[in-house]
Design a protein around this motif. Sequence first.
Motif, PDB file in Angstrom:
ATOM      1  N   ALA A   3       0.839  -1.213   0.000  1.00  0.00           N
ATOM      2  CA  ALA A   3       0.000   0.000   0.000  1.00  0.00           C
ATOM      3  C   ALA A   3       0.865   1.251   0.000  1.00  0.00           C
ATOM      4  N   LEU A   4       1.917   1.248   0.786  1.00  0.00           N
ATOM      5  CA  LEU A   4       2.809   2.403   0.827  1.00  0.00           C
ATOM      6  C   LEU A   4       3.476   2.603  -0.530  1.00  0.00           C
ATOM      7  N   PHE A   5       3.923   1.524  -1.161  1.00  0.00           N
ATOM      8  CA  PHE A   5       4.552   1.645  -2.478  1.00  0.00           C
ATOM      9  C   PHE A   5       3.602   2.316  -3.465  1.00  0.00           C
ATOM     10  N   ARG A   6       2.353   1.898  -3.468  1.00  0.00           N
ATOM     11  CA  ARG A   6       1.375   2.512  -4.376  1.00  0.00           C
ATOM     12  C   ARG A   6       1.195   3.988  -4.057  1.00  0.00           C
ATOM     13  N   ARG A   7       1.002   4.276  -2.795  1.00  0.00           N
ATOM     14  CA  ARG A   7       0.627   5.637  -2.402  1.00  0.00           C
ATOM     15  C   ARG A   7       1.786   6.615  -2.484  1.00  0.00           C
ATOM     16  N   LEU A   8       3.005   6.124  -2.466  1.00  0.00           N
ATOM     17  CA  LEU A   8       4.135   7.021  -2.703  1.00  0.00           C
ATOM     18  C   LEU A   8       4.054   7.627  -4.098  1.00  0.00           C
ATOM     19  N   GLY A   9       3.316   6.983  -4.986  1.00  0.00           N
ATOM     20  CA  GLY A   9       3.108   7.536  -6.319  1.00  0.00           C
ATOM     21  C   GLY A   9       2.299   8.812  -6.313  1.00  0.00           C
ATOM     22  N   LEU A  10       1.643   9.117  -5.204  1.00  0.00           N
ATOM     23  CA  LEU A  10       0.895  10.374  -5.082  1.00  0.00           C
ATOM     24  C   LEU A  10       1.809  11.579  -4.926  1.00  0.00           C
ATOM     25  N   LEU A  11       3.022  11.363  -4.442  1.00  0.00           N
ATOM     26  CA  LEU A  11       3.886  12.489  -4.095  1.00  0.00           C
ATOM     27  C   LEU A  11       4.346  13.216  -5.350  1.00  0.00           C
ATOM     28  N   ALA A  12       4.308  14.540  -5.282  1.00  0.00           N
ATOM     29  CA  ALA A  12       4.797  15.372  -6.385  1.00  0.00           C
ATOM     30  C   ALA A  12       6.254  15.765  -6.176  1.00  0.00           C
ATOM     31  N   ALA A  13       6.710  15.787  -4.930  1.00  0.00           N
ATOM     32  CA  ALA A  13       8.085  16.188  -4.627  1.00  0.00           C
ATOM     33  C   ALA A  13       9.065  15.080  -5.013  1.00  0.00           C
ATOM     34  N   PRO A  14      10.295  15.428  -5.342  1.00  0.00           N
ATOM     35  CA  PRO A  14      11.270  14.412  -5.753  1.00  0.00           C
ATOM     36  C   PRO A  14      11.766  13.535  -4.615  1.00  0.00           C
ATOM     37  N   ASP A  15      11.719  14.034  -3.378  1.00  0.00           N
ATOM     38  CA  ASP A  15      12.117  13.204  -2.247  1.00  0.00           C
ATOM     39  C   ASP A  15      11.228  13.524  -1.060  1.00  0.00           C
ATOM     40  N   PHE A  16      11.376  12.750   0.018  1.00  0.00           N
ATOM     41  CA  PHE A  16      10.487  12.908   1.164  1.00  0.00           C
ATOM     42  C   PHE A  16      11.164  12.389   2.415  1.00  0.00           C
ATOM     43  N   ALA A  17      10.622  12.810   3.571  1.00  0.00           N
ATOM     44  CA  ALA A  17      11.096  12.324   4.869  1.00  0.00           C
ATOM     45  C   ALA A  17      10.159  11.223   5.372  1.00  0.00           C
ATOM     46  N   ALA A  18      10.596  10.507   6.379  1.00  0.00           N
ATOM     47  CA  ALA A  18       9.846   9.341   6.854  1.00  0.00           C
ATOM     48  C   ALA A  18       8.465   9.706   7.378  1.00  0.00           C
ATOM     49  N   TRP A  19       8.289  10.911   7.941  1.00  0.00           N
ATOM     50  CA  TRP A  19       6.988  11.267   8.506  1.00  0.00           C
ATOM     51  C   TRP A  19       5.868  11.229   7.473  1.00  0.00           C
ATOM     52  N   VAL A  20       6.223  11.396   6.206  1.00  0.00           N
ATOM     53  CA  VAL A  20       5.217  11.422   5.136  1.00  0.00           C
ATOM     54  C   VAL A  20       4.456  10.101   5.066  1.00  0.00           C
ATOM     55  N   THR A  21       5.104   9.010   5.461  1.00  0.00           N
ATOM     56  CA  THR A  21       4.465   7.700   5.333  1.00  0.00           C
ATOM     57  C   THR A  21       3.291   7.533   6.286  1.00  0.00           C
ATOM     58  N   MET A  22       3.268   8.286   7.370  1.00  0.00           N
ATOM     59  CA  MET A  22       2.167   8.135   8.336  1.00  0.00           C
ATOM     60  C   MET A  22       0.824   8.579   7.768  1.00  0.00           C
ATOM     61  N   PRO A  23       0.694   9.795   7.219  1.00  0.00           N
ATOM     62  CA  PRO A  23      -0.599  10.133   6.614  1.00  0.00           C
ATOM     63  C   PRO A  23      -0.915   9.309   5.377  1.00  0.00           C
ATOM     64  N   LEU A  24       0.100   8.854   4.628  1.00  0.00           N
ATOM     65  CA  LEU A  24      -0.179   8.025   3.462  1.00  0.00           C
ATOM     66  C   LEU A  24      -0.867   6.729   3.856  1.00  0.00           C
TER      67      LEU A  24
END
Length: 254
Positions: A3-24
């Motif tokens: 599920a996380l792999f799929r939803r990381l596709g929502l991100l528009a930014a080129p990189d991200f920090a770990a906290w982003v995975t919680m709301p995803l």
Amino acid sequence: ARALFRRLGLLAAPDFAAWVTMPLLDVGLDEAQDALDQLVDSRLVEVSTEPGRPARYRMHDLVRVYSREQLTAEEPVAERRATLTRLLGCVLHLTEETHRREYGGPFTIPHGSAPRHPLDPQIVATLLSAPLRWLQQERLFVVTAVGQAVRAGMTEHAWDLAMSAVILFELGHHFEDWRSTTELALDATRRAGDRRGEAAMLYSLGGLALAEQRPEVAVTRLNRAREIFDERGDRYGQALAQRHLAFADRILGR
């Protein structure tokens, strides 16, 4: 992890920090971090570290394409929308909280009613132990989130996030980020008929003109903002616009 792999596709930014995975994922830190670690171990997500900075994660462009394909194939539109709403609500909450902690309260900016997605207070305290440093680290993520909110038609998220990030743009002299996010959100508020958001963005652009030493431009924008705040009976907005107008008068020698 899937599920996380799929939803990381929502991100528009080129990189991200770990906290982003919680709301995803809408889960706590431990569970979200476990899923992220699985993706790193599987070489689907790359991680980079620098001394004194939190780890940053990214996906290779081709992997990101596959992630988005899986998201479209496996999650309905309503579920994707709910995930994006949580993500933008979390970014807005943290950016707003950064401003509050730096100023000692929710002062000097109008806010909208877009839903926030707060994280656990202990996690927030850790992330924002140095509020402006966190916001500087996430500057590109915040800027891209404004554009993503506009494209998704989430106008109130867009203008409130652009407004909340002004503290970073002003103190860091990131005037182009200030201009681009605010003008983008302003166009969105006008298309949506969001008059309070329009006034807030005009007020912000007036502040930008003052920061750029263009008081005549500031006066035009601020007067228009004040007119809209007046129409709505928004006394807080009126006061903010009037404060900037008074400063413009001082610069102009009036």
